[in-house]
Design a protein around this motif. Structure first.
Motif, PDB file in Angstrom:
ATOM      1  N   ARG A   1       4.799  -1.136  22.732  1.00  0.00           N
ATOM      2  CA  ARG A   1       3.949  -0.531  21.708  1.00  0.00           C
ATOM      3  C   ARG A   1       3.060  -1.576  21.045  1.00  0.00           C
ATOM      4  O   ARG A   1       1.890  -1.328  20.738  1.00  0.00           O
ATOM      5  CB  ARG A   1       4.810   0.140  20.630  1.00  0.00           C
ATOM      6  CG  ARG A   1       5.293   1.542  20.959  1.00  0.00           C
ATOM      7  CD  ARG A   1       6.032   2.135  19.773  1.00  0.00           C
ATOM      8  NE  ARG A   1       5.167   2.183  18.584  1.00  0.00           N
ATOM      9  CZ  ARG A   1       5.607   2.039  17.340  1.00  0.00           C
ATOM     10  NH1 ARG A   1       6.906   1.807  17.113  1.00  0.00           N
ATOM     11  NH2 ARG A   1       4.782   2.134  16.324  1.00  0.00           N
ATOM     12  N   LEU A   2       3.610  -2.750  20.817  1.00  0.00           N
ATOM     13  CA  LEU A   2       2.875  -3.830  20.177  1.00  0.00           C
ATOM     14  C   LEU A   2       1.670  -4.235  21.007  1.00  0.00           C
ATOM     15  O   LEU A   2       0.548  -4.363  20.505  1.00  0.00           O
ATOM     16  CB  LEU A   2       3.808  -5.019  19.974  1.00  0.00           C
ATOM     17  CG  LEU A   2       3.383  -6.114  18.999  1.00  0.00           C
ATOM     18  CD1 LEU A   2       3.285  -5.572  17.592  1.00  0.00           C
ATOM     19  CD2 LEU A   2       4.393  -7.255  19.052  1.00  0.00           C
ATOM     20  N   VAL A   3       1.887  -4.418  22.290  1.00  0.00           N
ATOM     21  CA  VAL A   3       0.803  -4.812  23.186  1.00  0.00           C
ATOM     22  C   VAL A   3      -0.253  -3.717  23.269  1.00  0.00           C
ATOM     23  O   VAL A   3      -1.463  -3.995  23.224  1.00  0.00           O
ATOM     24  CB  VAL A   3       1.359  -5.146  24.587  1.00  0.00           C
ATOM     25  CG1 VAL A   3       0.234  -5.248  25.611  1.00  0.00           C
ATOM     26  CG2 VAL A   3       2.137  -6.458  24.537  1.00  0.00           C
ATOM     27  N   GLN A   4       0.170  -2.470  23.371  1.00  0.00           N
ATOM     28  CA  GLN A   4      -0.789  -1.372  23.450  1.00  0.00           C
ATOM     29  C   GLN A   4      -1.604  -1.267  22.171  1.00  0.00           C
ATOM     30  O   GLN A   4      -2.809  -1.010  22.198  1.00  0.00           O
ATOM     31  CB  GLN A   4      -0.082  -0.048  23.738  1.00  0.00           C
ATOM     32  CG  GLN A   4      -1.038   1.093  24.073  1.00  0.00           C
ATOM     33  CD  GLN A   4      -1.903   0.775  25.278  1.00  0.00           C
ATOM     34  OE1 GLN A   4      -1.409   0.411  26.344  1.00  0.00           O
ATOM     35  NE2 GLN A   4      -3.225   0.890  25.116  1.00  0.00           N
ATOM     36  N   SER A   5      -0.950  -1.471  21.026  1.00  0.00           N
ATOM     37  CA  SER A   5      -1.658  -1.430  19.755  1.00  0.00           C
ATOM     38  C   SER A   5      -2.676  -2.558  19.668  1.00  0.00           C
ATOM     39  O   SER A   5      -3.804  -2.370  19.198  1.00  0.00           O
ATOM     40  CB  SER A   5      -0.670  -1.525  18.591  1.00  0.00           C
ATOM     41  OG  SER A   5      -1.351  -1.479  17.343  1.00  0.00           O
ATOM     42  N   LEU A   6      -2.296  -3.732  20.123  1.00  0.00           N
ATOM     43  CA  LEU A   6      -3.231  -4.860  20.167  1.00  0.00           C
ATOM     44  C   LEU A   6      -4.456  -4.518  20.997  1.00  0.00           C
ATOM     45  O   LEU A   6      -5.602  -4.740  20.571  1.00  0.00           O
ATOM     46  CB  LEU A   6      -2.542  -6.083  20.777  1.00  0.00           C
ATOM     47  CG  LEU A   6      -1.868  -7.081  19.854  1.00  0.00           C
ATOM     48  CD1 LEU A   6      -1.061  -8.077  20.671  1.00  0.00           C
ATOM     49  CD2 LEU A   6      -2.895  -7.812  19.003  1.00  0.00           C
ATOM     50  N   LEU A   7      -4.231  -3.977  22.173  1.00  0.00           N
ATOM     51  CA  LEU A   7      -5.336  -3.635  23.064  1.00  0.00           C
ATOM     52  C   LEU A   7      -6.212  -2.536  22.471  1.00  0.00           C
ATOM     53  O   LEU A   7      -7.444  -2.599  22.561  1.00  0.00           O
ATOM     54  CB  LEU A   7      -4.796  -3.205  24.425  1.00  0.00           C
ATOM     55  CG  LEU A   7      -4.196  -4.323  25.285  1.00  0.00           C
ATOM     56  CD1 LEU A   7      -3.430  -3.737  26.473  1.00  0.00           C
ATOM     57  CD2 LEU A   7      -5.294  -5.264  25.782  1.00  0.00           C
ATOM     58  N   ASP A   8      -5.592  -1.547  21.859  1.00  0.00           N
ATOM     59  CA  ASP A   8      -6.351  -0.439  21.280  1.00  0.00           C
ATOM     60  C   ASP A   8      -7.214  -0.901  20.108  1.00  0.00           C
ATOM     61  O   ASP A   8      -8.351  -0.467  19.954  1.00  0.00           O
ATOM     62  CB  ASP A   8      -5.405   0.667  20.811  1.00  0.00           C
ATOM     63  CG  ASP A   8      -4.742   1.415  21.959  1.00  0.00           C
ATOM     64  OD1 ASP A   8      -5.239   1.290  23.109  1.00  0.00           O
ATOM     65  OD2 ASP A   8      -3.737   2.104  21.719  1.00  0.00           O
ATOM     66  N   ARG A   9      -6.658  -1.773  19.271  1.00  0.00           N
ATOM     67  CA  ARG A   9      -7.356  -2.189  18.058  1.00  0.00           C
ATOM     68  C   ARG A   9      -8.387  -3.288  18.309  1.00  0.00           C
ATOM     69  O   ARG A   9      -9.459  -3.280  17.706  1.00  0.00           O
ATOM     70  CB  ARG A   9      -6.358  -2.712  17.017  1.00  0.00           C
ATOM     71  CG  ARG A   9      -5.445  -1.663  16.427  1.00  0.00           C
ATOM     72  CD  ARG A   9      -4.451  -2.340  15.501  1.00  0.00           C
ATOM     73  NE  ARG A   9      -3.471  -1.376  14.998  1.00  0.00           N
ATOM     74  CZ  ARG A   9      -3.187  -1.221  13.718  1.00  0.00           C
ATOM     75  NH1 ARG A   9      -3.818  -1.922  12.806  1.00  0.00           N
ATOM     76  NH2 ARG A   9      -2.266  -0.347  13.340  1.00  0.00           N
ATOM     77  N   SER A  10      -8.023  -4.258  19.145  1.00  0.00           N
ATOM     78  CA  SER A  10      -8.822  -5.489  19.210  1.00  0.00           C
ATOM     79  C   SER A  10      -9.059  -5.985  20.623  1.00  0.00           C
ATOM     80  O   SER A  10      -9.373  -7.157  20.821  1.00  0.00           O
ATOM     81  CB  SER A  10      -8.114  -6.597  18.397  1.00  0.00           C
ATOM     82  OG  SER A  10      -7.805  -6.176  17.105  1.00  0.00           O
TER      83      SER A  10
END
Length: 221
Positions: free
Chosen positions: A7-16
């Protein structure tokens, strides 16, 4: 505290996860002289101890002036480069950077016909030799070379997977693997450079794992 790394990696990719080169309208996938030169100029500017947003604005200002090739930059007047950088907010480094941009463009024209692909060919596509040749340009040190290769790895596969110090620091702080190989295994070849860019933004902006995993609308509360 243990976080859901997926989830952390996906959130990173989605946001930035957008590339810095994409933010500047530089299509590195073309792998042609102009985008490569524009990205080299951006790496030079972003390697200074100045806000990366200011550096991005300054790099955009150079392109707006039409200095999108080594030849165009070499032909530009030093005073005009200083003015463009200063107006973009790059005032602390405007005169020195204007000189380095001109010198770099002239050397690139002289040594490689204005084409960084020729530098790559001359280096035999060997990362260490490519780095040494890149650092021969004034204003490009290890930090500038790291910035350049971090996104050029999408078209020069000899650098994949490449993770610079700032991205590695962010990965470690967020509780993610801090090696390029481990992160590449998590996201694959096509998304790796985007993850590296996202990690750099997280480090520059002080984004935490809690920010990334918070439900939408709760970040910063």
């Amino acid at each position: 505290m243990s976080y859901d790394t997926e989830r952390l990696v996906q959130s990173l990719l989605d946001r930035s996860g957008s590339l810095f080169s994409d933010e500047l309208g530089i299509d590195l996938a073309r792998n042609t002289p102009s985008p490569l030169f524009r990205w080299l100029c951006a790496a030079l500017l972003m390697s200074a101890r100045i806000s990366y947003r200011t550096a991005v604005d300054a790099a955009r200002a150079l392109s707006d002036q039409g200095w999108t090739t080594a030849g165009h930059m070499a032909e530009s007047a030093w005073e005009d480069r200083v003015k463009a950088l200063n107006q973009a907010g790059y005032g602390r480094f405007d005169e020195r950077s204007a000189t380095m941009l001109g010198d770099t463009a002239e050397r690139l024209c002289t040594d490689y016909g204005g084409d960084l692909r020729r530098l790559r060919a001359a280096a035999g596509e060997a990362p260490r030799d490519e780095r040494a040749r890149l650092k021969a340009f004034k204003g490009i040190g290890d930090v500038g070379a790291d910035i350049f290769f971090r996104e050029v790895q999408i078209i020069w596969p000899e650098h994949f997977p490449f993770l610079d110090r700032k991205a590695r620091d962010a990965a470690r702080r967020l509780g993610l693997p801090d090696t390029a190989e481990a992160l590449a295994d998590m996201v694959g070849t096509e998304r790796f450079a985007h993850l590296a860019a996202a990690l750099v933004r997280a480090e520059l902006d002080g984004i935490t794992a809690e920010d990334l995993l918070a439900p939408s609308g709760e970040v910063g509360r």
